[in-house]
Structures are given as C-alpha cells and as structure tokens.
Motif scaffolding. Structure first.
Motif, mmCIF file in Angstrom:
data_model
loop_
_atom_site.group_PDB
_atom_site.id
_atom_site.type_symbol
_atom_site.label_atom_id
_atom_site.label_comp_id
_atom_site.label_asym_id
_atom_site.label_seq_id
_atom_site.Cartn_x
_atom_site.Cartn_y
_atom_site.Cartn_z
ATOM 1 N N ARG A 49 82.624 92.020 91.299
ATOM 2 C CA ARG A 49 82.266 93.309 90.699
ATOM 3 C C ARG A 49 82.929 93.475 89.335
ATOM 4 O O ARG A 49 82.334 93.999 88.410
ATOM 5 C CB ARG A 49 82.660 94.459 91.621
ATOM 6 C CG ARG A 49 81.767 94.595 92.814
ATOM 7 C CD ARG A 49 82.154 95.766 93.669
ATOM 8 N NE ARG A 49 81.292 95.842 94.835
ATOM 9 C CZ ARG A 49 81.574 96.494 95.937
ATOM 10 N NH1 ARG A 49 82.719 97.149 96.033
ATOM 11 N NH2 ARG A 49 80.742 96.508 96.949
ATOM 12 N N ASN A 52 81.179 91.183 86.940
ATOM 13 C CA ASN A 52 79.788 91.567 86.730
ATOM 14 C C ASN A 52 79.603 92.516 85.552
ATOM 15 O O ASN A 52 78.487 92.696 85.088
ATOM 16 C CB ASN A 52 79.200 92.197 87.993
ATOM 17 C CG ASN A 52 78.729 91.156 88.983
ATOM 18 O OD1 ASN A 52 78.590 89.999 88.650
ATOM 19 N ND2 ASN A 52 78.497 91.581 90.203
ATOM 20 N N SER A 53 80.679 93.111 85.072
ATOM 21 C CA SER A 53 80.536 94.015 83.941
ATOM 22 C C SER A 53 80.037 93.251 82.715
ATOM 23 O O SER A 53 79.212 93.758 81.952
ATOM 24 C CB SER A 53 81.848 94.724 83.646
ATOM 25 O OG SER A 53 82.838 93.778 83.273
ATOM 26 N N GLU A 54 80.519 92.021 82.539
ATOM 27 C CA GLU A 54 80.033 91.188 81.433
ATOM 28 C C GLU A 54 78.565 90.832 81.639
ATOM 29 O O GLU A 54 77.769 90.879 80.713
ATOM 30 C CB GLU A 54 80.875 89.919 81.316
ATOM 31 C CG GLU A 54 82.319 90.167 80.954
ATOM 32 C CD GLU A 54 83.157 88.909 81.045
ATOM 33 O OE1 GLU A 54 82.582 87.828 81.327
ATOM 34 O OE2 GLU A 54 84.369 88.999 80.835
ATOM 35 N N ARG A 55 78.231 90.480 82.853
ATOM 36 C CA ARG A 55 76.841 90.119 83.153
ATOM 37 C C ARG A 55 75.927 91.332 82.984
ATOM 38 O O ARG A 55 74.811 91.207 82.482
ATOM 39 C CB ARG A 55 76.737 89.561 84.569
ATOM 40 C CG ARG A 55 75.332 89.157 84.948
ATOM 41 C CD ARG A 55 75.334 88.328 86.225
ATOM 42 N NE ARG A 55 74.004 88.085 86.727
ATOM 43 C CZ ARG A 55 73.164 87.170 86.242
ATOM 44 N NH1 ARG A 55 73.529 86.417 85.237
ATOM 45 N NH2 ARG A 55 71.975 87.006 86.764
ATOM 46 N N THR A 56 76.390 92.478 83.397
ATOM 47 C CA THR A 56 75.593 93.696 83.251
ATOM 48 C C THR A 56 75.314 93.982 81.785
ATOM 49 O O THR A 56 74.187 94.342 81.420
ATOM 50 C CB THR A 56 76.331 94.887 83.886
ATOM 51 O OG1 THR A 56 76.616 94.579 85.245
ATOM 52 C CG2 THR A 56 75.506 96.148 83.822
ATOM 53 N N GLN A 57 76.318 93.795 80.948
ATOM 54 C CA GLN A 57 76.140 94.010 79.518
ATOM 55 C C GLN A 57 75.112 93.020 78.966
ATOM 56 O O GLN A 57 74.228 93.399 78.194
ATOM 57 C CB GLN A 57 77.465 93.849 78.791
ATOM 58 C CG GLN A 57 77.377 94.086 77.299
ATOM 59 C CD GLN A 57 78.712 93.867 76.616
ATOM 60 O OE1 GLN A 57 79.696 93.531 77.267
ATOM 61 N NE2 GLN A 57 78.742 94.067 75.315
ATOM 62 N N TYR A 58 75.206 91.758 79.386
ATOM 63 C CA TYR A 58 74.255 90.734 78.938
ATOM 64 C C TYR A 58 72.830 91.080 79.374
ATOM 65 O O TYR A 58 71.879 90.972 78.600
ATOM 66 C CB TYR A 58 74.677 89.364 79.487
ATOM 67 C CG TYR A 58 73.706 88.258 79.200
ATOM 68 C CD1 TYR A 58 73.557 87.758 77.909
ATOM 69 C CD2 TYR A 58 72.924 87.714 80.211
ATOM 70 C CE1 TYR A 58 72.662 86.732 77.635
ATOM 71 C CE2 TYR A 58 72.028 86.700 79.948
ATOM 72 C CZ TYR A 58 71.901 86.210 78.656
ATOM 73 O OH TYR A 58 71.007 85.209 78.394
ATOM 74 N N LEU A 59 72.681 91.522 80.624
ATOM 75 C CA LEU A 59 71.361 91.882 81.132
ATOM 76 C C LEU A 59 70.790 93.090 80.405
ATOM 77 O O LEU A 59 69.584 93.147 80.142
ATOM 78 C CB LEU A 59 71.417 92.139 82.635
ATOM 79 C CG LEU A 59 71.658 90.909 83.515
ATOM 80 C CD1 LEU A 59 71.805 91.316 84.974
ATOM 81 C CD2 LEU A 59 70.545 89.907 83.358
ATOM 82 N N ASP A 60 71.647 94.041 80.071
ATOM 83 C CA ASP A 60 71.178 95.206 79.311
ATOM 84 C C ASP A 60 70.661 94.790 77.934
ATOM 85 O O ASP A 60 69.637 95.301 77.466
ATOM 86 C CB ASP A 60 72.291 96.241 79.166
ATOM 87 C CG ASP A 60 72.593 96.958 80.471
ATOM 88 O OD1 ASP A 60 71.696 96.977 81.357
ATOM 89 O OD2 ASP A 60 73.705 97.505 80.609
ATOM 90 N N LYS A 63 67.269 93.240 78.454
ATOM 91 C CA LYS A 63 66.254 94.267 78.713
ATOM 92 C C LYS A 63 65.816 94.952 77.429
ATOM 93 O O LYS A 63 64.626 95.187 77.207
ATOM 94 C CB LYS A 63 66.801 95.315 79.694
ATOM 95 C CG LYS A 63 66.898 94.842 81.117
ATOM 96 C CD LYS A 63 67.486 95.921 82.002
ATOM 97 C CE LYS A 63 67.708 95.424 83.402
ATOM 98 N NZ LYS A 63 68.323 96.446 84.259
#
Length: 87
Positions: A49, A52-60, A63
């Motif tokens: 978790r 995942n903050s780095e991955r979330t930023q990359y996915l944003d 998008k």
C-alpha cells in the motif's frame, strides 16, 4: 394385475424424501469457510500500500494522457510482446 399401484409410488417418494432430508441435515452440519491472513501477509499488504502511491501517481498520469489524446503506443513493442503467443 394392478397397473397403478400406489404403494410403489409411495415407496419411491419416501426414498427421495429421505435423500432430501439427509441433504438438508448435511448442509446444516457443514462448517462455514474461514480465511485467516498470516502476520507476514498483513505486513506485505501494508508495504504494498505504501509503495502503491508511486504506482497510483503513474497510473493517474497515464489516464490523463489517454483522456487528452497524448498517449502514444509503439506498435513494434506491442508486436514483440504478442509474437510469442502466436508461435
């Protein structure tokens, strides 16, 4: 000779009823499933978790690029990845 012997039918019905009753009792006595997560798995979940903050930023970012129409995919790279599946 009796063609419609009621006792035969009742005998069959009793057999089916006994099977149905047995199945009902069997379902009641079955234990419910239970899941236990080990301490190590819980620690791994917490670690993922945080990472995942780095991955979330990359996915944003991805998008946003797709929505704005700026996302570009090299068809050659896609073909290279798909090629082993078609051999």
């Amino acid at each position: 000779m009796k063609i419609n012997d009621i006792n035969r039918i009742n005998g069959i019905n009793k057999t089916y009823q006994n099977q149905a009753d047995f199945r009902k009792e069997d379902r009641k006595s079955m234990a419910k499933d239970e899941v236990q997560i080990s301490q190590a798995a819980q620690e791994m979940l917490e670690t993922s978790r945080v990472e995942n903050s780095e991955r979330t930023q990359y996915l944003d970012e991805l998008k946003q690029a797709v929505q704005s129409g700026n996302y570009f995919v090299e068809s050659g790279k896609i073909a290279e990845k798909l090629l082993p599946f078609f051999k």
